[in-house]
Design a protein around this motif. Structure first.
Motif, PDB file in Angstrom:
ATOM      1  N   HIS A 174      45.534  45.003  26.644  1.00  0.00           N
ATOM      2  CA  HIS A 174      45.572  46.459  26.716  1.00  0.00           C
ATOM      3  C   HIS A 174      44.681  47.069  27.791  1.00  0.00           C
ATOM      4  O   HIS A 174      44.825  48.249  28.112  1.00  0.00           O
ATOM      5  N   PHE A 175      43.779  46.286  28.370  1.00  0.00           N
ATOM      6  CA  PHE A 175      42.875  46.831  29.376  1.00  0.00           C
ATOM      7  C   PHE A 175      43.036  46.101  30.707  1.00  0.00           C
ATOM      8  O   PHE A 175      43.157  44.868  30.735  1.00  0.00           O
ATOM      9  N   VAL A 176      43.012  46.870  31.798  1.00  0.00           N
ATOM     10  CA  VAL A 176      42.993  46.320  33.149  1.00  0.00           C
ATOM     11  C   VAL A 176      41.738  46.837  33.838  1.00  0.00           C
ATOM     12  O   VAL A 176      41.445  48.039  33.802  1.00  0.00           O
ATOM     13  N   TRP A 177      40.985  45.942  34.439  1.00  0.00           N
ATOM     14  CA  TRP A 177      39.775  46.327  35.175  1.00  0.00           C
ATOM     15  C   TRP A 177      40.172  46.930  36.521  1.00  0.00           C
ATOM     16  O   TRP A 177      40.912  46.327  37.280  1.00  0.00           O
ATOM     17  N   LYS A 178      39.625  48.097  36.821  1.00  0.00           N
ATOM     18  CA  LYS A 178      39.998  48.862  38.016  1.00  0.00           C
ATOM     19  C   LYS A 178      38.752  49.059  38.878  1.00  0.00           C
ATOM     20  O   LYS A 178      37.684  49.394  38.371  1.00  0.00           O
ATOM     21  N   GLN A 179      38.902  48.873  40.214  1.00  0.00           N
ATOM     22  CA  GLN A 179      37.752  49.055  41.097  1.00  0.00           C
ATOM     23  C   GLN A 179      38.210  49.161  42.550  1.00  0.00           C
ATOM     24  O   GLN A 179      39.346  48.825  42.879  1.00  0.00           O
ATOM     25  N   THR A 180      37.301  49.633  43.410  1.00  0.00           N
ATOM     26  CA  THR A 180      37.582  49.590  44.837  1.00  0.00           C
ATOM     27  C   THR A 180      37.657  48.131  45.269  1.00  0.00           C
ATOM     28  O   THR A 180      36.957  47.270  44.727  1.00  0.00           O
ATOM     29  N   ALA A 181      38.498  47.864  46.246  1.00  0.00           N
ATOM     30  CA  ALA A 181      38.777  46.474  46.605  1.00  0.00           C
ATOM     31  C   ALA A 181      37.536  45.725  47.081  1.00  0.00           C
ATOM     32  O   ALA A 181      37.410  44.510  46.856  1.00  0.00           O
ATOM     33  N   ALA A 182      36.619  46.419  47.725  1.00  0.00           N
ATOM     34  CA  ALA A 182      35.449  45.750  48.287  1.00  0.00           C
ATOM     35  C   ALA A 182      34.350  45.482  47.263  1.00  0.00           C
ATOM     36  O   ALA A 182      33.402  44.752  47.548  1.00  0.00           O
ATOM     37  N   SER A 183      34.458  46.048  46.075  1.00  0.00           N
ATOM     38  CA  SER A 183      33.423  45.856  45.057  1.00  0.00           C
ATOM     39  C   SER A 183      33.465  44.431  44.512  1.00  0.00           C
ATOM     40  O   SER A 183      34.526  43.809  44.409  1.00  0.00           O
ATOM     41  N   GLY A 184      32.290  43.922  44.119  1.00  0.00           N
ATOM     42  CA  GLY A 184      32.226  42.558  43.619  1.00  0.00           C
ATOM     43  C   GLY A 184      32.329  42.415  42.124  1.00  0.00           C
ATOM     44  O   GLY A 184      32.281  41.297  41.602  1.00  0.00           O
ATOM     45  N   GLN A 185      32.490  43.519  41.393  1.00  0.00           N
ATOM     46  CA  GLN A 185      32.495  43.451  39.929  1.00  0.00           C
ATOM     47  C   GLN A 185      33.701  42.720  39.353  1.00  0.00           C
ATOM     48  O   GLN A 185      33.691  42.322  38.183  1.00  0.00           O
ATOM     49  N   TYR A 186      34.737  42.527  40.162  1.00  0.00           N
ATOM     50  CA  TYR A 186      35.951  41.881  39.655  1.00  0.00           C
ATOM     51  C   TYR A 186      35.653  40.490  39.093  1.00  0.00           C
ATOM     52  O   TYR A 186      36.337  40.015  38.179  1.00  0.00           O
ATOM     53  N   THR A 187      34.635  39.821  39.633  1.00  0.00           N
ATOM     54  CA  THR A 187      34.333  38.465  39.161  1.00  0.00           C
ATOM     55  C   THR A 187      33.909  38.452  37.695  1.00  0.00           C
ATOM     56  O   THR A 187      34.302  37.566  36.927  1.00  0.00           O
ATOM     57  N   ILE A 188      33.123  39.457  37.285  1.00  0.00           N
ATOM     58  CA  ILE A 188      32.678  39.531  35.888  1.00  0.00           C
ATOM     59  C   ILE A 188      33.870  39.782  34.974  1.00  0.00           C
ATOM     60  O   ILE A 188      33.996  39.174  33.906  1.00  0.00           O
ATOM     61  N   ALA A 189      34.757  40.694  35.394  1.00  0.00           N
ATOM     62  CA  ALA A 189      35.933  41.014  34.579  1.00  0.00           C
ATOM     63  C   ALA A 189      36.856  39.808  34.465  1.00  0.00           C
ATOM     64  O   ALA A 189      37.394  39.521  33.384  1.00  0.00           O
ATOM     65  N   LYS A 190      37.044  39.087  35.556  1.00  0.00           N
ATOM     66  CA  LYS A 190      37.922  37.911  35.520  1.00  0.00           C
ATOM     67  C   LYS A 190      37.354  36.821  34.623  1.00  0.00           C
ATOM     68  O   LYS A 190      38.091  36.128  33.917  1.00  0.00           O
TER      69      LYS A 190
END
Length: 275
Positions: free
Chosen positions: A36-52
């Motif tokens: 039900h949730f998708v992590w959203k961010q600017t492409a250059a941000s590094g937070q995607y690793t924590i969400a993944k």
């Protein structure tokens, strides 16, 4: 989140960039969170690793492809996003990565048609009742409600250019520069070969100097912004009332400027005085 998390897919962004773990902990507390949730961010941000690492799908968005950003960041994500102001070439390039692309924000039907034709699959939309349809929402304006109808937009999408809705007068007051336009998308398209337009207008304070005029445009191919005497991609017709009282009808081809004058006639200007 309590109201919508169990029913919809929700895109969530840590706007400050400093609360990623706290936000992810909150997301994890809901049942079936990964569905039900998708992590959203600017492409250059590094937070995607924590969400993944926690199993969430991630969406990264770009303004455009400047400075090689697509090649540097696009492959990090499950879904991609791009701003509606990006060029056609940039949109096609991002689509070329083979991931679903969502464009933000889509306000009008011509914007919808443009990005879909470029391969965009998702639309982030703030005018949904209008953009998602191809029929007229109304046959007359709703100025008296004091609320902007879906599909009715100024030629520049910003509050500075939004006319004032004067509900007590059931009117719209336009005062954002010498050359402006306001599209009543809620009234179109008209599925008839013949129709009648009835409208009223006046200068609310005093007659302006020079060759000032105002009027109405109609017969347009789509809902792109249209301003009299300003080149634009959409053609059509506009009827103007000059400050002298002369009424003039123009036809403008796509990309044209002032257009071709088809007819003109004089009327007596009337001054309304209130005590």
């Amino acid at each position: 989140m309590d109201a919508f998390a169990a029913k919809y897919v929700v895109f969530i962004e840590d706007k400050t960039g400093s609360h990623a773990r706290a936000l992810l902990d909150l997301m994890d507390s809901y049942p079936n969170a990964l569905q039900h949730f998708v992590w959203k961010q600017t492409a250059a941000s590094g937070q995607y690793t924590i969400a993944k690492q926690r199993g969430y799908k991630v969406w990264g968005y770009f303004m455009d492809g400047s400075n090689g950003q697509f090649e540097r960041y696009a492959r990090r994500f499950d879904y991609l996003g791009i701003y509606h102001g990006a060029s056609d070439d940039d949109m096609k390039a991002l689509v070329g990565y083979g991931l679903p692309v969502i464009c933000w924000e889509i306000h009008t039907r011509w914007m919808r048609e443009r990005v879909l034709a470029l391969g965009i699959q998702g639309l982030m939309c703030s005018n949904y009742p209008y953009v998602s349809s191809n029929v007229a929402q109304a046959s007359r304006d709703d100025f008296g409600s004091g609320l902007r109808a879906a599909g009715d937009l100024p030629w520049v999408l910003g509050w500075k250019y939004q006319p004032l809705l004067v509900s007590e007068a059931k009117a719209l007051r336009v005062d954002s520069g010498s050359t402006t336009g306001y599209t009543l998308g809620s009234l179109g398209p008209i599925g008839k070969d013949e129709y009648t337009i009835a409208f009223g207008m006046r200068w609310p304070d005093a007659l302006p100097d020079g060759n000032a005029h105002a009027g109405v445009a109609f017969g347009l191919a789509d809902d792109q912004p249209y301003r009299a005497n300003v080149p634009g991609a959409v053609g059509g017709y506009h009827l103007v009332v000059h400050v002298t009282g002369q009424v003039e009808l123009f036809r403008r081809t796509p990309g044209g400027d002032a257009g071709e004058s088809l007819a003109a006639f004089d009327t007596r200007p009337q001054l309304q005085v209130s005590g």
